[in-house]
Design an enzyme around this catalytic site. Structure first.
Site, short mmCIF file in Angstrom:
data_model
loop_
_atom_site.label_atom_id
_atom_site.label_comp_id
_atom_site.label_asym_id
_atom_site.label_seq_id
_atom_site.Cartn_x
_atom_site.Cartn_y
_atom_site.Cartn_z
N GLY A 27 7.06 7.44 -2.54
CA GLY A 27 6.73 7.46 -1.13
C GLY A 27 5.27 7.81 -0.98
CG ASN A 31 3.29 8.61 -4.53
OD1 ASN A 31 4.13 9.26 -5.14
ND2 ASN A 31 3.39 7.30 -4.36
CB SER A 179 -4.60 -1.76 1.06
OG SER A 179 -3.53 -2.37 1.78
N GLY A 215 -12.72 -2.83 -5.64
CA GLY A 215 -13.51 -1.74 -5.09
C GLY A 215 -13.10 -1.41 -3.67
N GLY A 239 1.25 3.61 -6.92
CA GLY A 239 0.61 4.85 -6.51
C GLY A 239 -0.89 4.87 -6.60
CB ALA A 240 -3.44 2.40 -7.63
N GLY A 241 -3.24 3.40 -4.68
CA GLY A 241 -3.85 3.65 -3.38
C GLY A 241 -3.65 5.07 -2.90
CG ASP A 242 0.17 6.42 -2.24
OD1 ASP A 242 -0.22 6.01 -1.14
OD2 ASP A 242 1.28 6.10 -2.73
#
Length: 299
Positions: A27, A31, A179, A215, A239-242
């Site tokens: 979630g 995260n 994003s 980027g 979970g990269a963006g979180d």
């Protein structure tokens, strides 16, 4: 004095193209809370869990990372939601959800220093109303409010309503991150500049749009800063963006929200560096402070 994160917590069921299916807490708000706590920020998570096996898994996970769970977060008669992440050959995830989102009205803790909201928790009714009330309370107190729409169109198929909801929360937030996928859903054919023009002003001081491995671009007033991602061997993007969001907030908590070009560039770079660690390993596993360079936040 905690940094409060409000929104959904669930269990991710990760299905790779080959190998074993794994169960892991997830979630977006959860995260972000874990990422903040691992970077040394005192963090309180306001969410909704069932008193079931999945709920216990989530509780143990956040405690192990140093996150405190708000007392009202466990519903003894409810069940914990799940999201099934199917990974393609590049490790990119697509999701199926079994989720409900109901959050009773809760006051913001008196000692809160900041509030982060986003994703399903700030979009899906009826729980959204309680999240919006927290946002309004934090904004009225002059606290830092941050917001990541992290759109899930399966829950918000009405694009116009979703965009109106995003603008409402953004208007009370000093920092908004989205994003390129969010952008394409909310503003078909639109650019990062279009999002910035629509959202900047009033309380909103910084808008960041991420472009995955390419980027991110940040806007503040008349400033536009484009910062490439850090190179990393990608295992998956879960979970990269979180992780990016949590790291950015951790830096902002220490340094203040940057609006000047050079400091904003450094803060976005620090967020990229944390996200690069996350994509290099399986699942939403953000780095701890000692996994990053000593001068990580000040480069």
């Amino acid at each position: 004095m905690p940094f409060v994160v409000a929104g959904e917590a669930l269990v991710d069921i990760v299905v790779p193209r080959t190998g074993r299916t794994e169960h892991a807490p997830g979630g977006s708000p959860l995260n972000v809370a874990v990422g903040l706590a691992r970077l040394g920020i005192e963090t309180l998570l306001v969410t909704r869990l069932g008193a079931d096996e999945h709920g216990r898994l989530v509780h143990e996970h956040v405690e192990a990372s140093g996150v405190r769970l708000a007392e009202a977060s466990v519903d003894p008669t409810g069940r914990t939601s799940t999201a099934t992440a199917h990974l393609d050959e590049h490790g990119v995830a697509t999701y199926d959800f079994d989720l409900t989102w109901e959050l009773p009205p809760l006051p913001l803790p008196a000692d809160a220093t900041a509030l982060h909201v986003g994703s399903i928790g700030a979009a899906l009714r009826p729980g959204r109303e309680a999240v919006v009330r927290l946002v309004e309370e934090a904004a009225a107190k002059g606290l830092l409010v941050s917001y990541d729409p992290n759109m899930r169109p399966v829950f918000t198929p009405d694009r116009e309503q979703a965009w109106a909801d995003v603008r409402e929360v953004s208007a009370a937030s000093r920092l908004v991150k989205m994003s390129d996928e969010d952008l394409h859903f909310l503003i078909p054919g639109g650019t990062a500049e279009d999002a910035a023009r629509a959202l900047l002003g009033g309380r909103t001081e910084v808008v960041v749009v991420t472009h995955g491995g390419s980027g991110a671009v940040a806007f503040s007033g008349g400033t536009r800063v484009e910062v490439p991602s850090r190179r990393s061997a990608v295992v998956d993007t879960v979970g990269a963006g979180d992780s990016f969001m949590a790291a950015l907030l951790a830096v902002v908590a220490e340094q203040g929200l940057a609006t000047a070009e050079e400091l904003l560039r450094r803060q976005i770079g620090a967020a990229h560096e944390a996200a690069a660690v996350t994509v290099s390993r399986r699942g939403a596993d953000p780095p701890r402070r000692d996994e990053l360079p000593e001068e990580w936040a000040r480069r």
